[in-house]
Design a protein around this motif. Structure first.
Motif, PDB file in Angstrom:
ATOM      1  N   ILE A   7       0.482  -0.788   0.174  1.00  0.00           N
ATOM      2  CA  ILE A   7       0.213  -0.262   0.032  1.00  0.00           C
ATOM      3  C   ILE A   7       1.460   1.518  -0.487  1.00  0.00           C
ATOM      4  N   ILE A   8       2.114   1.072   0.492  1.00  0.00           N
ATOM      5  CA  ILE A   8       2.599   2.274   0.850  1.00  0.00           C
ATOM      6  C   ILE A   8       4.767   2.297   0.613  1.00  0.00           C
ATOM      7  N   SER A   9       4.642   2.797  -0.308  1.00  0.00           N
ATOM      8  CA  SER A   9       6.873   2.399  -0.761  1.00  0.00           C
ATOM      9  C   SER A   9       6.975   3.521   0.128  1.00  0.00           C
ATOM     10  N   VAL A  10       7.891   3.219   0.526  1.00  0.00           N
ATOM     11  CA  VAL A  10       8.696   4.180   1.387  1.00  0.00           C
ATOM     12  C   VAL A  10      10.479   4.538   1.190  1.00  0.00           C
ATOM     13  N   LEU A  11      10.760   5.916   0.818  1.00  0.00           N
ATOM     14  CA  LEU A  11      12.160   6.195   0.011  1.00  0.00           C
ATOM     15  C   LEU A  11      12.859   6.750   1.110  1.00  0.00           C
ATOM     16  N   THR A  12      13.724   5.761   1.156  1.00  0.00           N
ATOM     17  CA  THR A  12      15.464   6.881   2.526  1.00  0.00           C
ATOM     18  C   THR A  12      16.771   7.119   1.164  1.00  0.00           C
ATOM     19  N   SER A  13      16.773   7.662   1.635  1.00  0.00           N
ATOM     20  CA  SER A  13      18.311   8.495   0.895  1.00  0.00           C
ATOM     21  C   SER A  13      19.272   8.491   1.922  1.00  0.00           C
ATOM     22  N   THR A  14      20.531   8.253   1.413  1.00  0.00           N
ATOM     23  CA  THR A  14      22.148   8.238   3.335  1.00  0.00           C
ATOM     24  C   THR A  14      22.591   8.246   2.082  1.00  0.00           C
ATOM     25  N   LEU A  15      23.804   8.710   3.064  1.00  0.00           N
ATOM     26  CA  LEU A  15      25.165   8.831   3.029  1.00  0.00           C
ATOM     27  C   LEU A  15      25.782   9.408   4.024  1.00  0.00           C
ATOM     28  N   ASP A  77      17.970  13.543  -6.616  1.00  0.00           N
ATOM     29  CA  ASP A  77      18.069  13.362  -8.022  1.00  0.00           C
ATOM     30  C   ASP A  77      18.500  11.435  -6.645  1.00  0.00           C
ATOM     31  N   ALA A  78      18.756  11.466  -6.179  1.00  0.00           N
ATOM     32  CA  ALA A  78      18.363  10.263  -5.167  1.00  0.00           C
ATOM     33  C   ALA A  78      16.881   9.403  -4.999  1.00  0.00           C
ATOM     34  N   TRP A  79      16.216  10.135  -4.968  1.00  0.00           N
ATOM     35  CA  TRP A  79      15.181   9.880  -4.652  1.00  0.00           C
ATOM     36  C   TRP A  79      13.842   9.506  -5.595  1.00  0.00           C
ATOM     37  N   ASN A  80      14.853  10.065  -6.797  1.00  0.00           N
ATOM     38  CA  ASN A  80      14.391   9.967  -8.198  1.00  0.00           C
ATOM     39  C   ASN A  80      14.291   8.600  -9.358  1.00  0.00           C
ATOM     40  N   PRO A  84      11.528   4.383 -10.560  1.00  0.00           N
ATOM     41  CA  PRO A  84      10.949   3.217 -11.522  1.00  0.00           C
ATOM     42  C   PRO A  84      10.197   1.872 -10.678  1.00  0.00           C
ATOM     43  N   HIS A  85      11.185   2.291  -9.742  1.00  0.00           N
ATOM     44  CA  HIS A  85      10.621   0.380  -8.956  1.00  0.00           C
ATOM     45  C   HIS A  85       9.752   0.985  -7.660  1.00  0.00           C
ATOM     46  N   LEU A  86       9.051   1.776  -7.769  1.00  0.00           N
ATOM     47  CA  LEU A  86       7.760   1.771  -6.708  1.00  0.00           C
ATOM     48  C   LEU A  86       6.479   0.882  -7.071  1.00  0.00           C
ATOM     49  N   PRO A 178       9.445  13.688 -11.936  1.00  0.00           N
ATOM     50  CA  PRO A 178      10.168  13.325 -11.140  1.00  0.00           C
ATOM     51  C   PRO A 178      10.472  14.421 -10.035  1.00  0.00           C
ATOM     52  N   PHE A 179      10.797  14.343  -9.193  1.00  0.00           N
ATOM     53  CA  PHE A 179      11.404  15.613  -8.106  1.00  0.00           C
ATOM     54  C   PHE A 179      12.347  16.471  -8.850  1.00  0.00           C
ATOM     55  N   ASP A 180      12.379  17.281  -8.950  1.00  0.00           N
ATOM     56  CA  ASP A 180      13.872  18.545  -9.075  1.00  0.00           C
ATOM     57  C   ASP A 180      14.587  18.598  -8.722  1.00  0.00           C
ATOM     58  N   PRO A 181      16.022  17.782  -9.134  1.00  0.00           N
ATOM     59  CA  PRO A 181      17.324  18.210  -8.538  1.00  0.00           C
ATOM     60  C   PRO A 181      17.755  19.302  -8.347  1.00  0.00           C
ATOM     61  N   ALA A 182      17.387  20.307  -9.399  1.00  0.00           N
ATOM     62  CA  ALA A 182      17.995  21.851  -8.951  1.00  0.00           C
ATOM     63  C   ALA A 182      17.916  21.758  -8.059  1.00  0.00           C
ATOM     64  N   TYR A 183      16.956  21.607  -7.388  1.00  0.00           N
ATOM     65  CA  TYR A 183      16.645  21.937  -5.797  1.00  0.00           C
ATOM     66  C   TYR A 183      17.626  21.264  -4.486  1.00  0.00           C
TER      67      TYR A 183
END
Length: 241
Positions: A7-15, A77-80, A84-86, A178-183
């Motif tokens: 039902i829900i896809s959770v995205l997490t970017s890491t560094l 950019d990472a979230w984007n 395609p995998h959501l 997608p999200f705008d990576p310019a921000y």
């Protein structure tokens, strides 16, 4: 891993967040009574974060659907890369040092989300900002009628519709891009503005969704200044209808 459609896809970017990522992953994996998938996008960490993600993904009970580790151009950019995998009906972005309010959070939220009419493309709940001792510093999120006007009128402050509490229908990315990576700091705010401009009927979930650690990408003096500049740009791009 469950084969039940999420039902829900959770995205997490890491560094380089080995200190916090275990708690983040456990918070998603520990959600009860709801089909959820976790997608993690690592920016090629060197502190052990990648090894922790790989270990969690290999666990028999893992809800990690997809993950990668490679250089990126920032959080959006990472979230984007994950879009395609959501597979979930709704998409939620959880910070690497943030956690859900409790183990029933997504179960309760999903019941409200699935009851919404198709015209509602964005829903959100409350978020707490906490210090290192777990004390609540701030609580964000207000009912939608107020939040909608505050969001556009008050230079796109993220406290009325806090991005850490936002759920977005997956088809928004198909329809709006997608999200705008310019921000660098306000890409999530820009996407919220894009969604609400296209589909102004949002929904408020009167519940606590997540607890976020003080700091993060928008917490330093440098990134606060960048955020102000980016919000000024948003003010020129989006006007309240």
């Amino acid at each position: 891993m469950t084969s039940e459609p999420p039902i829900i896809s959770v995205l997490t970017s890491t560094l380089n967040c080995a200190e916090h990522i275990d708690a983040c992953i456990a918070s998603v994996a520990g959600q009860k009574g709801v089909a959820v998938e976790h997608l993690l996008i690592d920016g090629q960490s060197t502190d052990g974060t990648v090894e922790r993600i790989a270990s969690a993904a290999a666990a028999p009970t893992s809800c990690i659907h997809w993950w990668t580790s490679e250089p990126d151009q920032g959080i959006y950019d990472a979230w984007n890369k994950a879009i395609p995998h959501l597979r979930g009906q709704w998409v939620y972005c959880l910070g690497a040092d943030d956690v859900f309010a409790d183990e029933t959070t997504l179960q309760r939220a999903s019941a409200m989300l699935t009851a919404l009419p198709p015209s509602v493309m964005l829903a959100y709940g409350k978020v707490e900002r906490i210090d290192d001792e777990g004390e609540v510093l701030e609580r964000w999120g207000v009912p939608y009628e107020q939040a909608y006007h505050d969001f556009f009128d008050r230079a796109f402050y993220g406290t009325s519709i806090p991005h850490q509490g936002v759920f977005i229908r997956r088809e928004c990315f198909e329809q709006l891009g997608p999200f705008d990576p310019a921000y660098r700091v306000s890409g999530d705010t820009e996407f919220i503005a894009r969604v609400l401009t296209a589909a102004p009927e949002g929904a408020y979930l009167d519940m606590l969704i997540a607890r976020m650690a003080a700091g993060g990408i928008s917490g330093s003096f440098k990134t606060v200044a960048i955020g102000w500049e980016e919000n000024d740009r948003l003010g020129q791009k989006y006007r309240i209808p």
